[in-house]
Design a protein around this motif. Structure first.
Motif, mmCIF file in Angstrom:
data_model
loop_
_atom_site.group_PDB
_atom_site.id
_atom_site.type_symbol
_atom_site.label_atom_id
_atom_site.label_comp_id
_atom_site.label_asym_id
_atom_site.label_seq_id
_atom_site.Cartn_x
_atom_site.Cartn_y
_atom_site.Cartn_z
ATOM 1 N N ALA A 75 0.814 -1.219 0.000
ATOM 2 C CA ALA A 75 0.000 0.000 0.000
ATOM 3 C C ALA A 75 0.845 1.266 0.000
ATOM 4 C CB ALA A 75 -0.937 0.002 1.218
ATOM 5 N N VAL A 76 2.106 1.132 0.374
ATOM 6 C CA VAL A 76 2.975 2.310 0.488
ATOM 7 C C VAL A 76 4.240 2.140 -0.340
ATOM 8 C CG1 VAL A 76 4.201 3.838 2.080
ATOM 9 C CG2 VAL A 76 2.142 2.635 2.862
ATOM 10 N N ALA A 77 4.413 2.999 -1.320
ATOM 11 C CA ALA A 77 5.661 3.058 -2.075
ATOM 12 C C ALA A 77 6.032 1.738 -2.764
ATOM 13 C CB ALA A 77 6.812 3.551 -1.197
ATOM 14 N N VAL B 15 8.547 11.002 -1.182
ATOM 15 C CA VAL B 15 7.929 11.259 -2.483
ATOM 16 C C VAL B 15 7.282 9.938 -2.835
ATOM 17 C CG1 VAL B 15 8.376 11.682 -4.923
ATOM 18 C CG2 VAL B 15 9.540 13.056 -3.180
ATOM 19 N N MET B 16 5.952 9.878 -2.698
ATOM 20 C CA MET B 16 5.270 8.593 -2.748
ATOM 21 C C MET B 16 4.192 8.526 -3.812
ATOM 22 S SD MET B 16 5.241 7.596 1.292
ATOM 23 C CE MET B 16 4.563 9.142 1.903
ATOM 24 N N ASN B 17 4.185 9.490 -4.704
ATOM 25 C CA ASN B 17 3.289 9.394 -5.854
ATOM 26 C C ASN B 17 4.117 9.587 -7.112
ATOM 27 O OD1 ASN B 17 1.470 10.717 -8.039
ATOM 28 N ND2 ASN B 17 0.061 9.641 -6.704
ATOM 29 N N GLY B 18 4.346 8.477 -7.800
ATOM 30 C CA GLY B 18 5.228 8.496 -8.962
ATOM 31 C C GLY B 18 4.729 9.404 -10.069
ATOM 32 N N THR B 19 3.399 9.447 -10.227
ATOM 33 C CA THR B 19 2.829 10.270 -11.288
ATOM 34 C C THR B 19 3.162 11.749 -11.070
ATOM 35 O OG1 THR B 19 1.045 8.678 -11.505
ATOM 36 C CG2 THR B 19 0.684 10.841 -12.480
ATOM 37 N N CYS B 20 3.012 12.218 -9.844
ATOM 38 C CA CYS B 20 3.334 13.622 -9.555
ATOM 39 C C CYS B 20 4.817 13.885 -9.790
ATOM 40 C CB CYS B 20 2.976 13.974 -8.114
ATOM 41 S SG CYS B 20 1.209 14.104 -7.855
ATOM 42 N N ASN B 21 5.654 12.951 -9.370
ATOM 43 C CA ASN B 21 7.087 13.188 -9.566
ATOM 44 C C ASN B 21 7.439 13.154 -11.051
ATOM 45 O OD1 ASN B 21 9.461 13.800 -7.943
ATOM 46 N ND2 ASN B 21 10.341 11.991 -8.934
ATOM 47 N N TYR B 22 6.747 12.294 -11.788
ATOM 48 C CA TYR B 22 6.944 12.283 -13.240
ATOM 49 C C TYR B 22 6.570 13.641 -13.828
ATOM 50 C CZ TYR B 22 6.017 11.637 -18.155
ATOM 51 O OH TYR B 22 6.004 11.807 -19.510
ATOM 52 N N GLY C 169 -2.702 15.018 -4.375
ATOM 53 C CA GLY C 169 -1.921 14.545 -3.230
ATOM 54 C C GLY C 169 -2.663 13.579 -2.321
ATOM 55 N N ILE C 170 -3.873 13.177 -2.727
ATOM 56 C CA ILE C 170 -4.688 12.328 -1.848
ATOM 57 C C ILE C 170 -4.079 10.931 -1.682
ATOM 58 C CG2 ILE C 170 -6.961 11.254 -1.568
ATOM 59 C CD1 ILE C 170 -8.068 13.709 -3.179
ATOM 60 N N ASP C 171 -3.722 10.327 -2.819
ATOM 61 C CA ASP C 171 -3.115 8.992 -2.784
ATOM 62 C C ASP C 171 -1.845 9.001 -1.931
ATOM 63 O OD1 ASP C 171 -2.302 6.271 -4.228
ATOM 64 O OD2 ASP C 171 -0.629 7.668 -4.486
ATOM 65 N N ALA C 172 -0.988 9.976 -2.154
ATOM 66 C CA ALA C 172 0.245 10.069 -1.368
ATOM 67 C C ALA C 172 -0.071 10.386 0.089
ATOM 68 C CB ALA C 172 1.163 11.124 -1.967
ATOM 69 N N GLY C 173 -1.138 11.179 0.309
ATOM 70 C CA GLY C 173 -1.554 11.501 1.672
ATOM 71 C C GLY C 173 -2.019 10.257 2.433
ATOM 72 N N HIS C 174 -2.722 9.365 1.756
ATOM 73 C CA HIS C 174 -3.107 8.088 2.371
ATOM 74 C C HIS C 174 -1.874 7.347 2.866
ATOM 75 C CE1 HIS C 174 -7.052 7.873 -0.218
ATOM 76 N NE2 HIS C 174 -7.279 8.441 0.949
ATOM 77 N N LYS C 175 -0.862 7.298 2.006
ATOM 78 C CA LYS C 175 0.362 6.564 2.350
ATOM 79 C C LYS C 175 1.061 7.202 3.547
ATOM 80 C CE LYS C 175 0.823 5.336 -2.525
ATOM 81 N NZ LYS C 175 1.417 5.736 -3.822
ATOM 82 N N LEU C 176 1.127 8.518 3.526
ATOM 83 C CA LEU C 176 1.773 9.212 4.640
ATOM 84 C C LEU C 176 1.053 8.930 5.953
ATOM 85 C CD1 LEU C 176 4.048 11.284 5.358
ATOM 86 C CD2 LEU C 176 2.259 13.033 5.285
ATOM 87 N N ALA C 177 -0.277 8.937 5.903
ATOM 88 C CA ALA C 177 -1.063 8.700 7.123
ATOM 89 C C ALA C 177 -0.770 7.310 7.699
ATOM 90 C CB ALA C 177 -2.551 8.864 6.834
ATOM 91 N N LEU C 178 -0.573 6.335 6.824
ATOM 92 C CA LEU C 178 -0.272 4.977 7.292
ATOM 93 C C LEU C 178 1.116 4.930 7.940
ATOM 94 C CD1 LEU C 178 -1.668 2.852 4.305
ATOM 95 C CD2 LEU C 178 -2.749 3.353 6.503
ATOM 96 N N LEU C 179 2.084 5.562 7.306
ATOM 97 C CA LEU C 179 3.429 5.575 7.890
ATOM 98 C C LEU C 179 3.451 6.337 9.220
ATOM 99 C CD1 LEU C 179 5.763 6.124 4.788
ATOM 100 C CD2 LEU C 179 5.175 3.979 5.930
ATOM 101 N N SER C 180 2.690 7.424 9.300
ATOM 102 C CA SER C 180 2.617 8.202 10.540
ATOM 103 C C SER C 180 2.154 7.354 11.712
ATOM 104 C CB SER C 180 1.609 9.353 10.400
ATOM 105 O OG SER C 180 2.132 10.392 9.654
ATOM 106 N N ALA C 181 1.128 6.550 11.462
ATOM 107 C CA ALA C 181 0.577 5.732 12.542
ATOM 108 C C ALA C 181 1.644 4.806 13.103
ATOM 109 C CB ALA C 181 -0.621 4.932 12.033
ATOM 110 N N ILE C 182 2.403 4.180 12.204
ATOM 111 C CA ILE C 182 3.470 3.291 12.657
ATOM 112 C C ILE C 182 4.552 4.097 13.380
ATOM 113 C CG2 ILE C 182 5.226 1.630 11.943
ATOM 114 C CD1 ILE C 182 3.587 1.263 9.325
ATOM 115 N N ALA C 183 4.932 5.201 12.763
ATOM 116 C CA ALA C 183 6.067 5.972 13.269
ATOM 117 C C ALA C 183 5.808 6.544 14.654
ATOM 118 C CB ALA C 183 6.398 7.101 12.295
ATOM 119 N N PHE C 184 4.595 7.044 14.873
ATOM 120 C CA PHE C 184 4.341 7.789 16.104
ATOM 121 C C PHE C 184 3.345 7.121 17.043
ATOM 122 C CE2 PHE C 184 5.623 10.752 12.709
ATOM 123 C CZ PHE C 184 6.846 11.147 13.255
#
Lengths: 428, 428
Positions: free
Chosen positions: A133-135, A159-166, A201-216
């Protein structure tokens, strides 16, 4: 242990067929590595009659993913349908209720229902794993949950959305405006059916939210992610940033501040010479900062059949090996409620505005900044051929509040034409 | 599960004290994440009376690491003494014989005795984990063993000795010769007591051999790693390489070729714009290539108290969570004997030589290359102010055999002064 681990796979798109290919091609290798055969009992998808380039004849077919998820002969429900609600959620809930383990690539579902699903899984002694689900192919959920388990996490960036970085790197390399590159990306099939998921940024925001939960150790709080897409990034800003040694990235940042958890997914300037700054095209990068490990950078393909299927298999094989870990790295009941801090961490900002070309204009802008308590690191004013002159300012560290105050002030000067652009500069 | 996981820590140098600091500082966090307290029963080191900046009063003291390793109240023996043999090996063997799990940072011991230790552990149902032995704080053993478990590994590469990378990047940035930077590194305490371990590539070679075993399912074969150190890299080569868009790195490469397993740890040219090429100072980088995941790049601190202790804790916490995985990712009995292939994979090479400045000299060199079947990609000859002229050649792909043939040929021309330099160019 030679009991097979039996999968039920729902969703036979790119990722689902990728998973089946790995299991068919590497059967012996997977058994060597886990001590048991990995088998597929049944599959499910919207359309049955479709050539997917893989042989499905050995697997039972279920039209209904809920029926698939609860089959007697399924140990692990592999959810690759997508969508935050609907069949994906129904089948995942059914699988958990039946005591099955779940492997999913569904960031939207977990970003929104992660806490409920994690609690349900815990009650049943089931695990939910979501490396895919993430990266994509980057084993970042594992690196954070397990590799850095001895660390207090300081910051997670990515940077977790390849399309935006492209889109952003293509705008820079080809010198094309956003709209044109957006159309290009669309023609190449890089965009989701609803492109806002990507460029907003929604798709990447989903990923960030998941990592945040683990991280903090906090409950997933996607609704608290400050979201800003790349739609307003101009080729002018990309050029000016490059000229000052920066590149613009859709960057996710999560950190625990004195006032709460800050989660942002927004365009940022990063040094062009940093690993994040050097990231080209659709590649993903996640940066994990721990109090002991320091900065760990992970880079790889964030999407695509092989990489995403590889991540799904990583979770499946962990389960085959008997690894049991809580969904977000600790019991769901111990995850704390998020106290959300809106961009309280101070940062320097890049500002670009058009000034009327008349005496005292620049002084007025400088006065506004001074009154907001913002000091100037660098400033450039360009040629006066037109009636307006572009001005670029890099500020010293300031808060978002002070900056918003200044932005209001600029409008009141009467010399700033149009809306000024302000982009955060992230220290990476 | 609230039974504590009880450690016995042998070796109280930088890493050992780092581990103790994490356990003392993050006791609650670690329990939250694993569901059980992580405690230390006893410690051991060469010198008892020494202020290490941590409070050891709550732990039993053992002078003898073997006694420590076999204590009733120790579940996991944490070996941080170092050395391939001697007390480290004796205590590790004793721990395994007593059925204890082992966490170690000892690359030399595992590179040489890994197979025996893994077999012994398997027989006793114990696990040996060694995240800290490879690339410090980067969770690369985990990424390869677990994260990419669904992949057939295609290639593993890495810059895994921070000291060598420091020396090479410092030579370039300061324009200093090898000897001078070597002395600098020594004065900074960057070098092992026996500096050959660093600059001779041995330490990095140990790490590569461990990753190879996991990647290709082969018995650890450090003796088959082709080792070449950085002692002969000149500032001249660094400059010329840079001028052509390359940087010189002490690069480890392991890949399975049609003729067997190729393991090399040697100076290589890599594109300056690649992640490996951009790696500065003492930072480490490992590149994992899988048939599904594609290329995954991991970057972080390769040494130091915090990063290495973080890696040790990752293993300890996995054990606390109940993860059991074979030492090299599959049962030791199934690891295959290595058929070693010496640099059979073809590659382009960088050549530098001094030619006598007389008519026909270059033709003779070109003829030698042609006769060896080596074609030239790029060539540069510099000014003729001296009686000899430096010539740089970048070849197209060729085998090491053909190159060796050419090197012999150069000597026979009578126009090449001194020994030509040949450095492999690795496609990264």
């Amino acid at each position: 242990m030679s009991t097979p681990l039996r999968l039920g796979i729902a969703g036979l798109g790119t990722v689902g067929t990728g998973v089946i290919k790995i299991i068919q091609k590497h059967a012996d290798l997977l058994t060597d590595r886990t001590g048991r055969p990995i088998t597929i009992s049944a599959v499910s998808a919207r359309t049955r009659d479709k050539d997917r380039g893989v042989d499905l004849s050995g697997y039972a077919w279920e039209d209904d993913p809920v029926a698939l998820a609860t089959r007697e002969d399924v140990d692990v429900f592999v959810e690759l349908m997508g969508g935050a609600d609907g069949p994906a959620k129904a089948a995942t809930e059914a699988a958990i209720a039946a005591g099955k383990d779940v492997v999913t690539a569904n960031k939207a579902m977990l970003a929104i229902h992660g806490q409920d699903l994690a609690e349900a899984a815990e009650e049943k002694g089931a695990v939910i794993r979501f490396e895919a689900a993430v990266a994509g192919g980057i084993p970042v959920v594992k690196a954070l949950t397990e590799g850095l388990a001895g660390n207090k996490t300081l910051r997670v960036m990515g940077v977790m959305n390849g399309t935006c970085n492209y889109i952003l790197t293509r705008m820079e390399s080809a010198g094309l405006p956003y709209d044109e590159v957006f159309e290009e990306a669309n023609a190449l099939g890089y965009l989701e059916a609803d492109p806002t998921l990507d460029v907003g940024g929604i798709d990447a925001g989903h990923k960030l939210a998941l990592l945040s939960a683990i991280a903090f150790g906090t409950k997933v709080a996607f609704e608290d992610v400050e979201l800003e897409g790349i739609e307003r990034i101009s080729i002018e800003d990309i050029r000016q940033a490059a000229d000052m040694g920066f590149r613009i990235k859709l960057l996710g940042v999560a950190q625990m501040t004195g006032r709460g958890l800050e989660q942002r997914m927004s365009p940022c300037l990063v040094p062009a010479s940093s690993p994040l700054g050097q990231l080209e095209n659709a590649t993903n990068m996640v940066v994990l900062e721990g109090d002991a490990a320091g900065q760990i950078v992970l880079r790889g393909a964030g999407a695509g059949e092989g990489p995403t299927a590889s991540a799904v298999m990583s979770d499946v094989l962990d389960i085959a090996r008997g690894f049991r870990v809580s969904t977000f790295g600790r019991p769901a009941s111990t995850l704390t409620d998020v106290v959300s801090a809106k961009a309280t961490a101070a940062a320097p900002y890049y500002l670009r505005m058009e000034l009327q070309d008349k005496p005292g204009a620049l002084a007025k802008v400088a006065t506004v900044l001074g009154e907001a308590g913002i000091s100037i690191d660098r400033m450039r004013q360009y040629g006066h051929a037109e009636t307006t002159a572009p001005v670029l300012i890099v500020t010293h560290k300031t808060t978002r509040d002070a900056l918003d105050h200044a932005m209001t002030g600029f409008a009141a000067t009467g010399v700033v034409v149009g809306d000024p652009v302000a982009i955060r500069i992230e220290a990476v």
